[in-house]
Write a protein that holds these residues in place. Structure first.
Motif, short mmCIF file in Angstrom:
data_model
loop_
_atom_site.label_atom_id
_atom_site.label_comp_id
_atom_site.label_asym_id
_atom_site.label_seq_id
_atom_site.Cartn_x
_atom_site.Cartn_y
_atom_site.Cartn_z
N LEU A 242 -14.49 -52.31 17.95
CA LEU A 242 -15.68 -51.70 18.55
C LEU A 242 -16.95 -52.39 18.06
O LEU A 242 -17.09 -52.67 16.88
CB LEU A 242 -15.77 -50.22 18.16
N ALA A 243 -17.87 -52.61 18.97
CA ALA A 243 -19.19 -53.15 18.62
C ALA A 243 -20.09 -51.96 18.29
O ALA A 243 -20.59 -51.29 19.19
CB ALA A 243 -19.76 -53.97 19.77
N THR A 244 -20.26 -51.69 17.02
CA THR A 244 -21.07 -50.54 16.60
C THR A 244 -22.32 -50.95 15.84
O THR A 244 -23.04 -50.09 15.33
CB THR A 244 -20.23 -49.57 15.75
N ASP A 245 -22.61 -52.23 15.78
CA ASP A 245 -23.83 -52.68 15.13
C ASP A 245 -24.97 -52.70 16.13
O ASP A 245 -24.76 -52.58 17.33
CB ASP A 245 -23.64 -54.05 14.49
N MET A 246 -26.17 -52.85 15.66
CA MET A 246 -27.33 -52.83 16.55
C MET A 246 -27.50 -54.11 17.37
O MET A 246 -28.12 -54.10 18.42
CB MET A 246 -28.61 -52.57 15.74
N GLU A 247 -26.93 -55.21 16.89
CA GLU A 247 -27.09 -56.49 17.58
C GLU A 247 -26.07 -56.70 18.69
O GLU A 247 -26.29 -57.51 19.58
CB GLU A 247 -26.98 -57.64 16.57
N GLY A 248 -24.95 -55.99 18.64
CA GLY A 248 -23.88 -56.22 19.62
C GLY A 248 -22.98 -57.33 19.15
O GLY A 248 -23.34 -58.12 18.29
N VAL B 258 -15.67 -50.70 9.85
CA VAL B 258 -15.06 -51.80 9.10
C VAL B 258 -16.12 -52.46 8.22
O VAL B 258 -15.89 -52.70 7.05
CB VAL B 258 -14.43 -52.83 10.06
N ASP B 259 -17.27 -52.72 8.81
CA ASP B 259 -18.39 -53.32 8.08
C ASP B 259 -19.66 -53.09 8.88
O ASP B 259 -19.64 -52.34 9.86
CB ASP B 259 -18.14 -54.81 7.79
N ALA B 260 -20.73 -53.75 8.51
CA ALA B 260 -22.02 -53.54 9.17
C ALA B 260 -22.04 -54.04 10.62
O ALA B 260 -22.96 -53.72 11.36
CB ALA B 260 -23.13 -54.21 8.38
N THR B 261 -21.03 -54.80 11.02
CA THR B 261 -21.04 -55.35 12.38
C THR B 261 -20.05 -54.70 13.33
O THR B 261 -20.09 -54.97 14.52
CB THR B 261 -20.76 -56.87 12.37
N GLY B 262 -19.16 -53.86 12.82
CA GLY B 262 -18.21 -53.29 13.76
C GLY B 262 -17.30 -52.24 13.16
O GLY B 262 -17.30 -51.99 11.96
N SER B 263 -16.52 -51.65 14.04
CA SER B 263 -15.59 -50.59 13.68
C SER B 263 -14.27 -50.84 14.38
O SER B 263 -14.15 -51.76 15.20
CB SER B 263 -16.17 -49.24 14.10
N LEU B 264 -13.28 -50.01 14.07
CA LEU B 264 -11.97 -50.14 14.65
C LEU B 264 -11.45 -48.76 15.04
O LEU B 264 -11.48 -47.83 14.24
CB LEU B 264 -11.02 -50.78 13.64
N ALA B 265 -11.02 -48.62 16.29
CA ALA B 265 -10.44 -47.37 16.77
C ALA B 265 -8.94 -47.59 16.88
O ALA B 265 -8.48 -48.68 17.23
CB ALA B 265 -11.01 -47.00 18.13
N LYS C 112 -19.86 -60.22 20.54
CA LYS C 112 -19.22 -60.89 21.68
C LYS C 112 -17.73 -60.55 21.76
O LYS C 112 -17.12 -60.67 22.81
CB LYS C 112 -19.38 -62.41 21.57
N ASP C 113 -17.12 -60.15 20.64
CA ASP C 113 -15.67 -59.95 20.60
C ASP C 113 -15.25 -58.48 20.68
O ASP C 113 -14.09 -58.17 20.44
CB ASP C 113 -15.10 -60.58 19.32
N ALA C 114 -16.19 -57.60 21.03
CA ALA C 114 -15.84 -56.18 21.09
C ALA C 114 -16.77 -55.45 22.06
O ALA C 114 -17.95 -55.79 22.16
CB ALA C 114 -15.95 -55.56 19.70
N PRO C 115 -16.25 -54.46 22.76
CA PRO C 115 -17.10 -53.68 23.67
C PRO C 115 -17.97 -52.68 22.91
O PRO C 115 -17.55 -52.14 21.87
CB PRO C 115 -16.09 -52.96 24.57
N ASN C 116 -19.16 -52.42 23.43
CA ASN C 116 -20.03 -51.40 22.85
C ASN C 116 -19.59 -50.03 23.41
O ASN C 116 -18.72 -49.97 24.29
CB ASN C 116 -21.51 -51.72 23.10
N PRO C 117 -20.17 -48.95 22.93
CA PRO C 117 -19.73 -47.62 23.41
C PRO C 117 -19.82 -47.42 24.92
O PRO C 117 -18.90 -46.83 25.51
CB PRO C 117 -20.65 -46.66 22.65
N VAL C 118 -20.86 -47.90 25.57
CA VAL C 118 -20.96 -47.73 27.02
C VAL C 118 -19.88 -48.56 27.72
O VAL C 118 -19.24 -48.09 28.67
CB VAL C 118 -22.37 -48.09 27.54
N GLU C 119 -19.66 -49.76 27.26
CA GLU C 119 -18.61 -50.59 27.85
C GLU C 119 -17.23 -49.95 27.67
O GLU C 119 -16.38 -50.03 28.56
CB GLU C 119 -18.64 -51.99 27.25
N LEU C 120 -17.01 -49.30 26.54
CA LEU C 120 -15.75 -48.58 26.33
C LEU C 120 -15.60 -47.44 27.32
O LEU C 120 -14.51 -47.20 27.85
CB LEU C 120 -15.69 -48.02 24.91
N LEU C 121 -16.68 -46.71 27.56
CA LEU C 121 -16.65 -45.63 28.53
C LEU C 121 -16.32 -46.17 29.93
O LEU C 121 -15.50 -45.60 30.65
CB LEU C 121 -18.00 -44.89 28.54
N LEU C 122 -16.95 -47.28 30.30
CA LEU C 122 -16.67 -47.89 31.60
C LEU C 122 -15.23 -48.40 31.66
O LEU C 122 -14.57 -48.29 32.70
CB LEU C 122 -17.66 -49.02 31.88
#
Length: 138
Positions: free
Chosen positions: A26-32, A10-17, A34-44
């Motif tokens: 999705l939290a896909t930026d390097m900083e993380g 979506v932008d430099a701070t996140g994505s949408l699945a 608060k309003d979206a899970p990162n890839p490991v959290e999604l796996l969990l």
């Protein structure tokens, strides 16, 4: 059975699945974020959903009384190479069922879980099931 999902930046701070009309931020930026899970959290989250769905699948077969369920997960990440080194879980069940029946539910959750079986083949997966309000695990 096949599954499909698409994701886009979506932008430099996140994505949408998205899949079949449902969307997950999705939290896909390097900083993380608060309003979206990162890839490991999604796996969990996928593992937790698999365990809960697995319980729902076997409840009628086992005639098991389930009044509530919570899954808590922890993952250990190693840096070189980057991967998960271990996943631990605790399933807490609100039920009047016996310890033997709780153990039976636990075995069935693990035996028939697509995500839990897939992850267990790739990373050490360990955990316990316990009755809500009980201090001991089985």
């Amino acid at each position: 059975m096949q599954y499909q999902l698409s994701a886009q930046r979506v932008d430099a701070t996140g994505s949408l699945a998205s899949s079949h009309g449902a969307e997950v931020r999705l939290a896909t930026d390097m900083e993380g974020r608060k309003d979206a899970p990162n890839p490991v959290e999604l796996l969990l989250a996928a593992l937790a959903a698999c365990m809960i769905k697995g319980a729902e699948r076997v409840l009628p077969v086992l005639k098991f009384q389930l009044d509530g369920m919570r899954v808590s997960l922890q993952a250990d990440r190693q840096d070189a190479p980057p991967r998960l080194a271990a996943i631990r879980y605790e399933i807490t069940i609100d039920t009047p069922e016996s310890a033997a029946r709780l153990d039976l539910l636990h075995r069935n959750i693990l035996k028939y879980g697509t995500i839990s079986n897939t992850l267990a083949a790739a990373v050490p997966l360990s955990g316990t099931i316990r009755r809500a309000g009980d201090d001991r695990s089985s």
